[in-house]
Design a protein around this motif. Structure first.
Motif, PDB file in Angstrom:
ATOM      1  N   LEU A   1       0.737  -1.172   0.040  1.00 55.69           N
ATOM      2  CA  LEU A   1       0.017   0.018  -0.031  1.00 55.69           C
ATOM      3  C   LEU A   1       0.882   1.319   0.040  1.00 55.69           C
ATOM      4  O   LEU A   1       0.639   2.160  -0.689  1.00 55.69           O
ATOM      5  N   THR A   2       1.814   1.216   0.970  1.00 52.90           N
ATOM      6  CA  THR A   2       2.493   2.883   1.053  1.00 52.90           C
ATOM      7  C   THR A   2       3.949   2.398   1.481  1.00 52.90           C
ATOM      8  O   THR A   2       4.530   1.349   1.731  1.00 52.90           O
ATOM      9  N   HIS A   3       4.711   3.246   1.095  1.00 48.67           N
ATOM     10  CA  HIS A   3       6.078   3.560   1.559  1.00 48.67           C
ATOM     11  C   HIS A   3       6.242   4.790   2.178  1.00 48.67           C
ATOM     12  O   HIS A   3       5.961   5.856   1.845  1.00 48.67           O
ATOM     13  N   GLN A   4       6.811   4.674   3.158  1.00 48.24           N
ATOM     14  CA  GLN A   4       7.137   5.764   4.169  1.00 48.24           C
ATOM     15  C   GLN A   4       8.327   6.161   4.376  1.00 48.24           C
ATOM     16  O   GLN A   4       9.539   5.380   4.413  1.00 48.24           O
ATOM     17  N   THR A   5       8.906   7.641   3.903  1.00 49.02           N
ATOM     18  CA  THR A   5      10.219   7.831   3.557  1.00 49.02           C
ATOM     19  C   THR A   5      10.519   9.264   4.071  1.00 49.02           C
ATOM     20  O   THR A   5       9.628  10.302   4.238  1.00 49.02           O
ATOM     21  N   ASN A   6      11.771   9.588   4.342  1.00 50.84           N
ATOM     22  CA  ASN A   6      12.167  11.036   4.798  1.00 50.84           C
ATOM     23  C   ASN A   6      12.227  11.836   3.594  1.00 50.84           C
ATOM     24  O   ASN A   6      13.106  11.415   2.753  1.00 50.84           O
ATOM     25  N   TYR A   7      11.586  12.903   3.596  1.00 49.96           N
ATOM     26  CA  TYR A   7      11.419  13.824   2.465  1.00 49.96           C
ATOM     27  C   TYR A   7      11.199  15.166   2.773  1.00 49.96           C
ATOM     28  O   TYR A   7      10.051  15.378   3.651  1.00 49.96           O
ATOM     29  N   SER A   8      12.134  16.042   2.367  1.00 49.27           N
ATOM     30  CA  SER A   8      11.896  17.561   2.602  1.00 49.27           C
ATOM     31  C   SER A   8      12.615  18.299   1.539  1.00 49.27           C
ATOM     32  O   SER A   8      13.268  17.728   0.929  1.00 49.27           O
ATOM     33  N   MET A   9      12.294  19.791   1.746  1.00 49.01           N
ATOM     34  CA  MET A   9      13.084  20.715   0.992  1.00 49.01           C
ATOM     35  C   MET A   9      14.753  20.482   1.302  1.00 49.01           C
ATOM     36  O   MET A   9      15.317  20.650   0.218  1.00 49.01           O
ATOM     37  N   LEU A  10      15.101  19.880   2.266  1.00 52.46           N
ATOM     38  CA  LEU A  10      16.505  19.981   2.712  1.00 52.46           C
ATOM     39  C   LEU A  10      16.990  18.285   2.422  1.00 52.46           C
ATOM     40  O   LEU A  10      17.945  18.189   2.605  1.00 52.46           O
ATOM     41  N   TYR A  11      15.943  17.289   2.101  1.00 53.48           N
ATOM     42  CA  TYR A  11      16.518  16.021   1.872  1.00 53.48           C
ATOM     43  C   TYR A  11      15.596  15.359   0.720  1.00 53.48           C
ATOM     44  O   TYR A  11      14.606  15.255   1.005  1.00 53.48           O
ATOM     45  N   ARG A  12      16.314  15.670  -0.267  1.00 54.73           N
ATOM     46  CA  ARG A  12      15.505  15.351  -1.473  1.00 54.73           C
ATOM     47  C   ARG A  12      16.122  13.892  -2.108  1.00 54.73           C
ATOM     48  O   ARG A  12      15.729  13.474  -3.300  1.00 54.73           O
ATOM     49  N   HIS A  13      16.582  13.012  -1.412  1.00 55.73           N
ATOM     50  CA  HIS A  13      16.897  11.871  -1.707  1.00 55.73           C
ATOM     51  C   HIS A  13      15.760  10.754  -2.452  1.00 55.73           C
ATOM     52  O   HIS A  13      16.323  10.312  -3.399  1.00 55.73           O
ATOM     53  N   PRO A  14      14.599  11.087  -1.919  1.00 54.98           N
ATOM     54  CA  PRO A  14      13.790  10.092  -2.810  1.00 54.98           C
ATOM     55  C   PRO A  14      13.488  10.744  -4.109  1.00 54.98           C
ATOM     56  O   PRO A  14      13.001   9.598  -5.028  1.00 54.98           O
ATOM     57  N   GLU A  15      13.983  11.701  -4.462  1.00 49.46           N
ATOM     58  CA  GLU A  15      13.816  12.253  -5.865  1.00 49.46           C
ATOM     59  C   GLU A  15      15.037  11.974  -6.480  1.00 49.46           C
ATOM     60  O   GLU A  15      14.851  11.388  -7.668  1.00 49.46           O
TER      61      GLU A  15
END
Length: 335
Positions: free
Chosen positions: A189-203
């Motif tokens: 269903l979901t993947h929970q990830t650390n993501y913010s303007m200061l951490y764009r690793h998922p992009e």
């Protein structure tokens, strides 16, 4: 006696999680540091009540949340009994297992024994028959992925979870986990990830592209980078802040002069949008609909209100996005 607000579903956007029938609120409430014996029960209940009144139907936990670990789940269990027993079917409650919970070889990671034992303990602490989403909190480098995903599938088969998710998995492991679960008949269903303007690793590592392709919902945490992307640190480190306490996630060395200059510039962009810096940071993560929901933390009902208000303006024009990128100059993009 708590009476839920009758208009609680009017303003909150709800987004379908991947290829499923489940919609999550754009803002979810994470019960982490702020829930447990160190904070007054009245404050905890006030946070949960205000969140629900604003349409926040997703409460996100993990077995190790709170001090001591498990305290957050126990706190939610008491709140459900006191305030939300009549609203259980309106709530999406998620929990996770993967980090250390008890001594010995079966107290962490991703074995079938640990995951299912941990889920049973979580259900007892919360006083629930089932959770809506059960996560593998982190990949286990030694346990076969088939065993970990098989345990998640068993939780659904046993009626102890309705959906399953993963957290902190690489794009490659995510793809393999989705394949295994799909063959078992329990979709990821979901993947929970650390993501913010200061951490764009998922992009940058292709995770968001993978989730888009596989039609898996993305749930982001730390959109405010532990509070850095808020007004709290614009003028230094407050004595009562997390950075001042030298926590393992944030410390005084995190708040550099360069970062402060960037935060002030970002704050000016937020003001031009009639938003606080925190609201803009949340809106940025939710932009364009790639992220299903942002998990926030809150130490007061007012913080919940401020974060939820971000949903009133989730659109960015090209100039705003370009200016944000220019301000940050690659900060966190490859982290």
């Amino acid at each position: 006696m708590y009476t839920a607000h009758p208009d609680r579903y009017v303003d909150m956007p709800y987004r379908r999680s991947g290829h499923s029938g489940l919609k999550l609120p754009a803002i979810s409430l994470g019960l982490w540091h702020n829930f447990g014996p160190e904070r007054p029960v009245t404050t905890q209940r006030a946070i949960l009540r205000r969140a629900f009144d604003l349409g926040v139907t997703h409460f996100d936990l993990a077995n190790n949340y709170g001090q001591p670990p498990g305290a957050a789940e126990s706190a939610l269990g008491m709140a459900i009994k006191a305030d939300f027993a009549l609203h259980r079917d309106e709530l999406v409650i998620s929990t996770k297992a993967g980090h250390l919970m008890w001594p010995g070889p079966y107290g962490e990671w991703g074995s079938r024994k640990y995951l299912l034992s941990s889920l049973d303990q979580s259900l007892r602490r919360m006083g629930l028959d089932y959770v809506d989403i059960f996560y593998s909190h982190r990949p286990d480098p030694e346990t076969p992925l088939e065993e970990t995903m098989g345990a998640l599938h068993s939780a659904v088969q046993q009626g102890k979870a309705l959906y399953v998710g993963i957290s902190a998995y690489s794009p490659e492991l995510t793809r393999e986990a989705a394949r295994i679960l799909g063959e078992l008949g329990t979709p990821l269903l979901t993947h929970q990830t650390n993501y913010s303007m200061l951490y764009r690793h998922p992009e940058n590592n292709g995770l968001l592209d993978t989730l888009d392709e596989l039609r898996i919902g993305a749930v982001a945490y730390w959109a405010l980078k532990q509070g850095l992307l808020s007004s709290r640190y614009l003028y230094g480190i407050p004595e009562d802040s997390r950075a001042a306490s030298d926590s393992p996630f944030l410390n005084p060395h995190s708040v550099t002069e360069d970062l402060l200059r960037q935060l002030h510039a970002l704050d000016n962009v937020a003001k031009s949008r009639d938003q606080s810096l925190a609201q803009m940071a949340i809106a940025w993560v939710l932009r364009a609909g790639r992220v299903t929901s942002v998990v926030i933390g809150a130490s007061s009902p007012e913080q919940v209100e401020d974060c939820v208000a971000a949903t009133s303006n989730l659109d960015f024009d090209a100039d705003e996005l370009a200016l944000i990128d220019e301000i940050l100059q690659g900060a966190g993009k490859g982290a």
